[in-house]
Design a protein around this motif. Structure first.
Motif, PDB file in Angstrom:
ATOM      1  N   LEU A 167       0.835  -1.211   0.000  1.00 18.79           N
ATOM      2  CA  LEU A 167       0.000   0.000   0.000  1.00 18.79           C
ATOM      3  C   LEU A 167       0.865   1.254   0.000  1.00 18.79           C
ATOM      4  O   LEU A 167       0.597   2.214  -0.738  1.00 18.79           O
ATOM      5  N   ALA A 168       1.930   1.248   0.817  1.00 22.54           N
ATOM      6  CA  ALA A 168       2.829   2.399   0.877  1.00 22.54           C
ATOM      7  C   ALA A 168       3.602   2.561  -0.428  1.00 22.54           C
ATOM      8  O   ALA A 168       3.901   3.685  -0.849  1.00 22.54           O
ATOM      9  N   LYS A 169       3.927   1.442  -1.056  1.00 24.33           N
ATOM     10  CA  LYS A 169       4.634   1.529  -2.327  1.00 24.33           C
ATOM     11  C   LYS A 169       3.744   2.136  -3.410  1.00 24.33           C
ATOM     12  O   LYS A 169       4.223   2.869  -4.276  1.00 24.33           O
ATOM     13  N   LYS A 170       2.455   1.828  -3.336  1.00 25.00           N
ATOM     14  CA  LYS A 170       1.524   2.367  -4.320  1.00 25.00           C
ATOM     15  C   LYS A 170       1.138   3.806  -4.005  1.00 25.00           C
ATOM     16  O   LYS A 170       0.995   4.640  -4.904  1.00 25.00           O
ATOM     17  N   TYR A 171       0.970   4.099  -2.683  1.00 29.75           N
ATOM     18  CA  TYR A 171       0.579   5.446  -2.246  1.00 29.75           C
ATOM     19  C   TYR A 171       1.609   5.943  -1.224  1.00 29.75           C
ATOM     20  O   TYR A 171       1.420   5.769  -0.008  1.00 29.75           O
ATOM     21  N   PRO A 172       2.698   6.571  -1.668  1.00 28.94           N
ATOM     22  CA  PRO A 172       3.776   6.993  -0.765  1.00 28.94           C
ATOM     23  C   PRO A 172       3.322   8.005   0.298  1.00 28.94           C
ATOM     24  O   PRO A 172       3.995   8.170   1.309  1.00 28.94           O
ATOM     25  N   GLU A 173       2.202   8.676   0.038  1.00 26.97           N
ATOM     26  CA  GLU A 173       1.715   9.677   0.994  1.00 26.97           C
ATOM     27  C   GLU A 173       0.904   9.072   2.136  1.00 26.97           C
ATOM     28  O   GLU A 173       0.538   9.758   3.091  1.00 26.97           O
ATOM     29  N   PHE A 174       0.615   7.775   2.054  1.00 27.59           N
ATOM     30  CA  PHE A 174      -0.261   7.120   3.029  1.00 27.59           C
ATOM     31  C   PHE A 174       0.300   7.224   4.458  1.00 27.59           C
ATOM     32  O   PHE A 174      -0.415   7.569   5.404  1.00 27.59           O
ATOM     33  N   ASN A 222       9.934   3.633   1.425  1.00 30.05           N
ATOM     34  CA  ASN A 222       8.994   3.746   0.300  1.00 30.05           C
ATOM     35  C   ASN A 222       8.061   4.947   0.407  1.00 30.05           C
ATOM     36  O   ASN A 222       7.447   5.338  -0.581  1.00 30.05           O
ATOM     37  N   SER A 223       7.950   5.527   1.601  1.00 30.78           N
ATOM     38  CA  SER A 223       6.953   6.571   1.848  1.00 30.78           C
ATOM     39  C   SER A 223       7.557   7.966   1.773  1.00 30.78           C
ATOM     40  O   SER A 223       8.777   8.151   1.835  1.00 30.78           O
ATOM     41  N   LYS A 224       6.684   8.945   1.639  1.00 34.06           N
ATOM     42  CA  LYS A 224       7.079  10.342   1.726  1.00 34.06           C
ATOM     43  C   LYS A 224       7.659  10.602   3.115  1.00 34.06           C
ATOM     44  O   LYS A 224       7.178  10.066   4.113  1.00 34.06           O
ATOM     45  N   ASP A 225       8.672  11.447   3.183  1.00 36.43           N
ATOM     46  CA  ASP A 225       9.302  11.743   4.462  1.00 36.43           C
ATOM     47  C   ASP A 225       8.347  12.515   5.374  1.00 36.43           C
ATOM     48  O   ASP A 225       7.867  13.584   4.999  1.00 36.43           O
ATOM     49  N   VAL A 226       8.067  11.949   6.548  1.00 33.24           N
ATOM     50  CA  VAL A 226       7.102  12.553   7.469  1.00 33.24           C
ATOM     51  C   VAL A 226       7.601  13.904   7.958  1.00 33.24           C
ATOM     52  O   VAL A 226       6.852  14.880   8.010  1.00 33.24           O
ATOM     53  N   ARG A 227       8.876  13.977   8.312  1.00 36.81           N
ATOM     54  CA  ARG A 227       9.422  15.233   8.829  1.00 36.81           C
ATOM     55  C   ARG A 227       9.340  16.341   7.786  1.00 36.81           C
ATOM     56  O   ARG A 227       8.924  17.462   8.088  1.00 36.81           O
TER      57      ARG A 227
END
Length: 400
Positions: free
Chosen positions: A214-221, A262-267
């Protein structure tokens, strides 16, 4: 049909325009962006031009700004950094001394006992949002003094809210040790349990999410989930009788060290949100103040109260820090860093006014004292402590 002036689009555009003006002013006077934003808020607010007022919309955006700001600040800290016994000692003394100072100066100016008790309570508050943001701007957030300020300020916040919760009973002549114990237990219980859940539960869950398809498909998740946690922590902190910004800070601390692939950087995402909403928060502090409500008597009281507010935090926090082995400069940095009362004391003042514990004159004095202490600290930091080299001997030797 809604007029353009009252539309959300116009108000948002105006607030961001004021934030930009704050940056331009700050660059002109070589001060922190915090100072520029507050001064612009004063200029356009009720104190001077009266072009904008502290509406529910402004209040809501400012509240979001404070929460996001402390969430981002939390990324810089480890939970162990804010649970040191020495911070507890500094925090307790840093609450007692300002309370005595506020109580005494209010009685000295002839106000009643209820007002004196409430002013003392207001002076115990500390706004970590202001100092933390200035330290972040000048790249000093990782110093020992900065860590102490954050740790002590959170303890101060807990103790200030305890003091606020018993003020009404104290004014009425009835106070219960049981009620004090319950408030303390809830506050520290939230910090310890919330921090543990975040470190050992939420952070690991986020890493598992990051590894999912899911994170690979939607990095903003994952980023959306992290922001949801930040606001949930803020909500639970409010429910426990703490300030919501403390909950957001604990959430940020829990995310410290989380690695994402795989995800967008939270910071990074949270910092972009902070740029927008924290700027509005600082502008709102200037809008909230109203110098037109001052009388000559209240003006004199305001000056005395501001002096007492600064001295009692510098002495109440600086001396214990020095006694704990910190260098003289760090001790002063901690003392001045604890001086801003900011939005915390303003909220306390509003509660007192709503409950009829203080009059309009005391309310105005507390709000403006909060604003003045908020402005003074960044000026002192930029033009005194951090103008040259910072604790050179400490950096060379590694000693505090």
């Amino acid at each position: 049909m809604e007029s353009i002036a009252t539309s959300i689009e116009f108000q948002m555009s105006l607030l961001l325009f004021l934030a930009l003006a704050g940056y331009l002013l700050a660059s002109r006077i070589n001060q922190s962006a915090v100072i520029g934003a507050i001064l612009v808020g004063l200029l356009v607010g009720p104190s001077m031009l009266g072009l904008i007022t502290y509406t529910d919309f402004v209040r809501s955006l400012a509240h979001l700004g404070a929460i996001i700001l402390l969430f981002v600040i939390g990324f810089e800290f480890n939970i162990k950094d804010i649970l040191k016994a020495s911070y507890g000692v500094i925090g307790i003394i840093g609450v007692i001394v300002p309370w005595i100072g506020g109580y005494a100066i209010t009685l000295l100016f002839g106000f009643d006992l209820a007002s004196a008790i409430f002013v003392g309570t207001a002076l115990t508050a500390t706004s970590i949002a202001i100092t933390a943001n200035v330290l972040k701007e000048i790249g000093m957030l990782q110093t020992e003094a900065a860590r102490a300020i954050i740790g002590v300020a959170i303890i101060d916040d807990v103790l200030s809210l305890v003091a606020l919760s018993i003020t009404g009973d104290l004014v009425g002549g009835s106070i219960s040790a049981v009620s004090i114990g319950i408030v303390l237990a809830k506050a520290f219980g939230f910090i310890i349990i919330g921090g543990a859940i975040g470190l050992f539960g939420v952070s690991r869950l986020i890493e598992r999410m990051d590894a999912s398809n899911l994170a690979k498909k939607y990095p903003e998740f994952v980023f959306i989930f992290a922001m949801m946690i930040a606001f949930l922590y803020a909500m639970f902190a409010d429910l426990m009788g703490l300030s919501g910004i403390v909950g957001a800070f604990i959430a940020g601390v829990a995310f410290e060290g989380v690695g994402l692939r795989n995800s967008k950087d939270v910071r990074e995402g949270a910092e972009y949100l902070q740029i927008i909403f924290a700027s509005i928060f600082f502008v709102s502090l200037g809008i909230l103040a109203d110098f037109t409500a001052l009388t000559p008597e209240i003006l004199v009281f305001l000056v005395a109260l501001t002096v007492v507010a600064i001295i009692t935090k510098v002495v109440g926090c600086g001396l214990p820090a020095r006694a704990m082995g910190m260098c003289r400069e760090d001790s002063l940095i901690i003392g001045f860093g604890m001086a801003p009362r900011g939005e915390v004391a303003m909220i306390v003042a509003l509660i007192g006014l709503d409950q009829g514990l203080i009059g309009q004159g005391i309310f105005v004095a507390i709000v403006l004292m909060s604003l003045l202490t908020t402005i003074i600290t960044p000026i002192v930091y930029r033009n005194w402590f951090f103008k040259g080299e910072y604790c050179t001997y400490e950096q060379e030797s590694g000693n505090t």
